[in-house]
Design a protein around this motif. Sequence first.
Motif, short mmCIF file in Angstrom:
data_model
loop_
_atom_site.label_atom_id
_atom_site.label_comp_id
_atom_site.label_asym_id
_atom_site.label_seq_id
_atom_site.Cartn_x
_atom_site.Cartn_y
_atom_site.Cartn_z
N CYS A 17 -4.98 -18.13 17.26
CA CYS A 17 -5.89 -19.14 17.79
C CYS A 17 -7.34 -18.68 17.67
CB CYS A 17 -5.57 -19.42 19.27
SG CYS A 17 -4.00 -20.25 19.52
N GLU A 18 -8.22 -19.63 17.56
CA GLU A 18 -9.66 -19.37 17.60
C GLU A 18 -10.15 -19.84 18.97
OE1 GLU A 18 -11.86 -18.18 15.26
OE2 GLU A 18 -10.33 -17.81 13.75
N PRO A 27 -4.01 -23.15 15.01
CA PRO A 27 -3.97 -23.48 13.58
C PRO A 27 -3.11 -24.73 13.34
CG PRO A 27 -3.48 -21.15 13.94
CD PRO A 27 -3.51 -21.80 15.28
N PRO A 28 -3.46 -25.52 12.33
CA PRO A 28 -2.71 -26.76 12.08
C PRO A 28 -1.21 -26.55 11.90
CG PRO A 28 -4.65 -26.61 10.65
CD PRO A 28 -4.55 -25.32 11.39
N TYR A 69 -9.28 -32.29 17.31
CA TYR A 69 -9.52 -31.39 16.18
C TYR A 69 -10.69 -31.91 15.37
CZ TYR A 69 -7.13 -34.95 13.40
OH TYR A 69 -6.78 -36.14 12.79
N TYR A 70 -11.23 -31.03 14.53
CA TYR A 70 -12.36 -31.38 13.68
C TYR A 70 -11.90 -31.33 12.23
CZ TYR A 70 -15.19 -30.88 17.84
OH TYR A 70 -15.71 -31.04 19.10
N LEU A 78 -16.79 -24.15 10.83
CA LEU A 78 -15.77 -24.17 9.77
C LEU A 78 -14.53 -23.34 10.12
CD1 LEU A 78 -17.91 -24.10 6.50
CD2 LEU A 78 -16.54 -26.00 7.40
N ASN A 79 -14.67 -22.37 11.02
CA ASN A 79 -13.52 -21.54 11.40
C ASN A 79 -12.46 -22.32 12.18
OD1 ASN A 79 -15.53 -21.58 13.55
ND2 ASN A 79 -14.26 -20.06 14.60
N ILE A 80 -12.81 -23.51 12.67
CA ILE A 80 -11.82 -24.32 13.39
C ILE A 80 -11.46 -25.61 12.64
CG2 ILE A 80 -12.28 -23.38 15.68
CD1 ILE A 80 -13.95 -26.02 16.20
#
Length: 94
Positions: A17-18, A27-28, A69-70, A78-80
């Motif tokens: 996870c971030e 993560p997706p 989510y983005y 961008l990390n997420i």
Amino acid sequence: MTKAIWKGVIVAESDNCEIVEGNSYFPPDSIKSEYFISSDTHTTCGWKGVASYYTLKVNGEENKDAAWYYPNPKEKALNIKGYVAFWRGVKIEN
């Protein structure tokens, strides 16, 4: 292993996870897609961009827009990209 739990069911779990602004972004490939329904809801964050939402459905009960989510975040986030975070009663356990 970080887990997202709603109504006693694990809807996502990951060791990767971030953490952004105190939220765990999964993560997706760590979400259990059978519990996720795409929503038409969108919100905008000044530095992350436009968020999309999912409604959770567990054992016939729905939690509207409980995950976000983005899909196309701004450069600083961008990390997420595509990572999923939760609120509205979804419990995060480490």
